[in-house]
Design a protein around this motif. Structure first.
Motif, short mmCIF file in Angstrom:
data_model
loop_
_atom_site.label_atom_id
_atom_site.label_comp_id
_atom_site.label_asym_id
_atom_site.label_seq_id
_atom_site.Cartn_x
_atom_site.Cartn_y
_atom_site.Cartn_z
N VAL A 124 9.08 -9.50 -2.38
CA VAL A 124 7.91 -8.64 -2.44
C VAL A 124 7.57 -8.04 -1.08
CG1 VAL A 124 6.87 -9.79 -4.43
CG2 VAL A 124 6.36 -10.62 -2.12
N VAL A 125 6.79 -6.97 -1.12
CA VAL A 125 6.11 -6.41 0.05
C VAL A 125 4.65 -6.20 -0.34
CG1 VAL A 125 8.13 -5.28 1.06
CG2 VAL A 125 6.72 -4.05 -0.61
N THR A 126 3.80 -6.12 0.68
CA THR A 126 2.39 -5.78 0.44
C THR A 126 2.11 -4.40 0.98
OG1 THR A 126 1.83 -6.92 2.51
CG2 THR A 126 1.53 -8.15 0.46
N THR A 137 -6.27 4.39 -6.37
CA THR A 137 -5.55 3.73 -7.45
C THR A 137 -4.07 4.05 -7.34
OG1 THR A 137 -5.86 5.60 -8.95
CG2 THR A 137 -7.54 3.87 -9.00
N MET A 138 -3.27 3.35 -8.11
CA MET A 138 -1.83 3.50 -8.02
C MET A 138 -1.39 4.94 -8.28
SD MET A 138 0.96 1.94 -7.45
CE MET A 138 2.52 2.80 -7.40
N PHE A 139 -1.98 5.59 -9.27
CA PHE A 139 -1.54 6.92 -9.64
C PHE A 139 -2.66 7.95 -9.51
CE2 PHE A 139 1.29 4.00 -11.94
CZ PHE A 139 2.49 4.39 -11.36
N LEU A 191 12.19 -1.96 6.17
CA LEU A 191 11.94 -0.56 6.53
C LEU A 191 10.98 0.16 5.58
CD1 LEU A 191 15.59 0.45 7.50
CD2 LEU A 191 13.64 0.22 9.07
N ILE A 192 10.53 -0.51 4.53
CA ILE A 192 9.69 0.16 3.53
C ILE A 192 8.44 0.77 4.15
CG2 ILE A 192 8.13 -0.28 1.58
CD1 ILE A 192 10.33 -2.15 0.46
N GLU A 193 7.70 0.00 4.93
CA GLU A 193 6.41 0.49 5.45
C GLU A 193 6.57 1.73 6.32
OE1 GLU A 193 2.69 0.87 7.72
OE2 GLU A 193 4.74 0.66 8.46
N ARG A 349 0.93 5.65 -4.16
CA ARG A 349 2.00 6.38 -4.87
C ARG A 349 3.18 6.62 -3.94
NH1 ARG A 349 0.77 10.21 -9.52
NH2 ARG A 349 2.80 11.01 -10.15
N ASP A 350 2.91 6.98 -2.68
CA ASP A 350 3.98 7.19 -1.70
C ASP A 350 4.75 5.90 -1.47
OD1 ASP A 350 3.18 9.88 -1.19
OD2 ASP A 350 1.63 9.15 0.16
N TYR A 351 4.01 4.79 -1.46
CA TYR A 351 4.66 3.50 -1.21
C TYR A 351 5.71 3.21 -2.28
CZ TYR A 351 4.24 -0.61 1.80
OH TYR A 351 4.45 -1.56 2.76
#
Length: 401
Positions: A124-126, A137-139, A191-193, A349-351
């Motif tokens: 996982v990542v946060t 919100t997510m979307f 590298l996600i962040e 959403r970008d994440y």
């Protein structure tokens, strides 16, 4: 007491169900390996001074997740806090580019922030801790920036202490955002962040209507942020990219990540000569669009000169206050009718989009993993930060073996 066959069957069924419930609870709430009684946290206790401290392993609440940390990138924000404590957080557990494996989770945790199932053993990542902001919100199609939310790695110290990814365990609290990224390897997850920062910047750039497949694009600054910017553009099919920097090694890597040509600003005397150098790299044309990826006010002032009339600019280099930039509003903005957008951090959403970018980058052969040039164990975190400050290599990471 006599028991008939029906009673015996009922008792056996009850015992079996009890055993099954216990097994399910064990699978949900415990890892296969033993969880130690103590966790180790690299606590920044003074300017340029990390100390690895031991703390009791915290209780895992019904909505919490205990994660065994596998790795965490060193960000420029970490370096600023290490050197100057601009946020006044010392003592603090830093590290916000982290990832790890779920080893224990509360009974109420079922899915991640995108609705994907979660279980012990998942990677996982946060992202952010949002508290009570219903607009994020997510979307959310309004794409509200999440820069005002809390983030693990920049939280005030408390009685739990496991608040940052520079550690061997972190407690992800109820109400946090978390994503299941088990289908990505460790380096990609680290590298996600920073990649999300560039996904957001390119999405901001696209709102201008100027950035297209055949656009001539200049990217100024080839640190990790600028290099990832080039990779994102390349995965979108944009090929006519010119990288601008003063370090030949970084310019060489920019070409590996998708830049067609490069310009070393140290080889030019003055902004007029540098502007001509950029035009020459575009075969005599100015850029249609530019990304300014440094924290230098001089670089910001210069980049307007590289852009054609009616072109666009995305400024994303100033994650902190780097000072004022001197521009001429008439010549730099108005008479050229440049469309300017700023970019900072990302949205949820970008994440999530970033996960697909990383897979796409690898699919077309971009060596995105090579951005991580140095790996340090947790106990050498001071050396890791000093390496970052010396600008040796590209992305520095803490990796727990």
């Amino acid at each position: 007491m006599e028991m008939n066959s029906a009673s015996v069957e009922a008792v056996v069924k009850q015992v079996l169900e009890s055993m099954l419930d216990k097994n399910n609870a064990s699978a949900t709430n415990k890892s296969n390996g033993a969880i130690p009684e103590k966790a180790h946290v690299a606590m920044l206790t003074g300017l340029k001074k990390f100390e690895v401290k031991e703390f009791p392993m915290p209780e895992v609440g019904d909505g919490d997740i205990l994660v065994k940390v596998e790795g965490c990138g060193v960000c420029g924000t970490d370096a600023h806090e290490y050197k100057n404590d601009p946020f006044g957080l010392i003592p603090v557990a830093l590290g916000h580019e982290g990832t790890g494996e779920i080893v224990k989770m509360g009974k109420n945790v079922k899915v991640d922030s995108a609705g994907k199932a979660l279980k012990v053993g998942d990677k996982v990542v946060t992202c952010m801790i949002f508290k009570d902001n219903p607009d994020i919100t997510m979307f959310d199609l309004n794409k509200q920036n999440v820069g005002g939310a809390d983030v693990y790695g920049l939280l005030p110290d408390d009685e739990i202490h496991l608040n940052g990814w520079f550690s061997d365990y972190i407690l992800v609290r109820e109400g946090s955002t978390v994503f299941n990224v088990s289908d990505l390897d460790l380096k990609s997850r680290i590298l996600i962040e920073p990649c999300a920062v560039l996904i957001h910047a390119v999405e901001r750039a696209k709102t201008t209507g100027i950035l297209r497949f055949n656009s001539r694009v200049v990217v100024q600054g080839c640190g990790p942020i600028g290099l990832i910017c080039i990779a994102v553009l390349r995965t979108m099919g944009i090929e006519n990219i010119v990288a601008v920097d003063g370090d030949e090694n970084r310019l060489a890597f920019a070409k590996k990540l998708g830049a067609e040509r490069s310009v070393n600003f140290t080889q030019f005397n003055g902004i007029e000569a540098l502007t001509q150098g950029v035009k020459d790299a575009f075969d005599g044309y100015e850029a249609d669009f530019a990304f300014q990826c440094t924290g230098s006010p001089v670089a910001h002032a210069n980049i307007y000169k590289f852009i054609r009339n009616g072109g666009g600019l995305c400024e994303l280099g100033f994650f902190i206050n780097g000072g004022d930039a001197k521009i001429n509003p008439h010549f730099d903005l108005c008479s050229k009718e440049i469309t300017l957008v700023g970019s900072w951090v990302y949205t949820l959403r970008d994440y999530a989009t970033t996960f697909d970018f990383l897979k796409r980058a690898k699919a077309i052969g971009l060596p995105i993993d090579e951005l991580i040039t140095h790996e340090f164990p947790l106990e050498q975190i001071n050396d890791a930060l000093e390496t970052n400050l010396k600008m040796e290599g590209l992305k520095i990471a803490i990796v727990n073996k």
